[in-house]
Design an enzyme around this catalytic site. Structure first.
Site, short mmCIF file in Angstrom:
data_model
loop_
_atom_site.label_atom_id
_atom_site.label_comp_id
_atom_site.label_asym_id
_atom_site.label_seq_id
_atom_site.Cartn_x
_atom_site.Cartn_y
_atom_site.Cartn_z
N HIS A 1 30.42 45.71 31.23
CA HIS A 1 30.48 45.57 32.68
C HIS A 1 29.75 46.77 33.30
CE1 HIS A 1 34.41 43.01 32.69
NE2 HIS A 1 33.46 42.28 33.19
N CYS B 1 39.79 48.60 34.90
CA CYS B 1 40.12 47.16 34.72
C CYS B 1 41.58 46.86 35.03
CB CYS B 1 39.90 46.74 33.27
SG CYS B 1 38.52 47.48 32.47
C1 CIR Z 1 37.66 40.66 28.73
O1 CIR Z 1 36.92 40.48 27.77
O2 CIR Z 1 37.50 40.09 29.80
C2 CIR Z 1 38.81 41.64 28.58
N1 CIR Z 1 39.21 41.68 27.23
C3 CIR Z 1 38.40 43.01 29.06
C4 CIR Z 1 38.13 43.08 30.53
C5 CIR Z 1 37.78 44.44 30.99
N2 CIR Z 1 37.66 44.46 32.41
C6 CIR Z 1 36.93 45.32 33.09
O3 CIR Z 1 36.18 46.10 32.52
N3 CIR Z 1 36.96 45.24 34.41
#
Ligand code: CIR
Length: 253
Positions: A161, A248
């Site tokens: 991201h 996140c």
């Molecule tokens: C995913 O793959 O969507 C989750 N395991 C991790 C999301 C991380 N989110 C973020 O960096 N905003």
């Protein structure tokens, strides 16, 4: 200043969440402990924390940041790019209605994850990643510009991201790693460079008087403190196993 944050307790299916890492399966009890420490750190920063209950139907739903983009005046409900995560927005929108009246939505075929959205004062940077596509980015840009914000679309090369590699910590300063260190879009900001061996620590969050940082990254901690920031460490090993970082785990507004 942030006044409020929303977090969501990891559900017992958390261990089955999406990942690209090879760090092993998360330990659920430890994830719960780390999540509780995260909430404590937020409280130390002086914000009111809304804790949403776990939903085992969505293993990744503790990563609430991906479901919305928030400003003081309006909320944008995203359209998360991973199929198994898309339904997370169904629970998030009613939760946001406790705080917001004005809503926008990212609509298919546009996809967008909040982790790809970086706000630097009145300027939003929108990352194009495996989760956020051009259509989703275009929709968000239009929404933001209609609300008098600036918006720039940034193509990602390697990072998961946008905020995996670059974060704003206030005072015109970004914490930056890898492909964003010399990126033209970020050259006007002061930079604290995260060394390659500590790349995960690029995902720190400034919450009022503190920068919350992941535990175990001494060089980045020192660099921040030398630059005058007060830091708070939170252990995030069980979130890192699923590609998750500090940003996140909350929506901050
Ligand atoms: C995913 O793959 O969507 C989750 N395991 C991790 C999301 C991380 N989110 C973020 O960096 N905003």
């Amino acid at each position: 200043m942030f006044k409020k944050v929303i977090v969501k307790t990891p559900g017992e299916t958390y261990v089955n969440g999406l990942t690209t890492s090879d760090l092993g399966t998360p330990i659920y009890e430890k994830a719960l402990e780390q999540h509780a420490s995260y909430i404590e750190a937020m409280k130390t920063c002086g914000v009111e924390v809304t804790v949403l209950p776990a939903n085992a139907d969505f293993p990744d739903s503790t990563f609430v940041e991906d479901t919305a983009v928030l400003t003081p005046d309006f909320a944008v409900v995203t359209n998360p790019g991973a199929e198994t995560r898309n339904g997370e927005i169904i629970e998030m929108e009613p939760a946001l209605k406790n705080f917001y009246e004005k809503f926008y939505r990212i609509e298919a075929p546009g996809t967008l994850d909040g982790g790809d959205i970086l706000q630097i004062e009145d300027h939003f940077y929108i990352g194009i990643s495996a989760r956020t596509n051009h259509e989703g980015a275009k929709q968000l840009k239009q929404i933001l510009e209609s609300e008098n914000y600036k918006a720039t679309i940034v193509e990602l090369e390697k990072f998961f991201h946008l905020k995996t590699g670059v974060n704003y910590i206030g005072e015109g300063t970004i914490l930056v790693a890898g492909e964003f260190i010399d990126h033209a879009d970020f050259n006007s900001y002061k930079k604290i460079i995260v060394p390659p061996e500590e790349e995960y620590a690029a995902n720190c969050i400034r919450v009022n008087d503190y920068v919350i940082i992941p535990a175990g990254f001494p060089q980045t901690k020192k660099n921040l403190e030398d630059a005058g920031y007060k830091t708070l460490e939170v252990d995030t090993t069980e979130f890192r196993k699923l590609d998750g970082g500090l940003s996140c785990l909350s929506l901050r507004f």
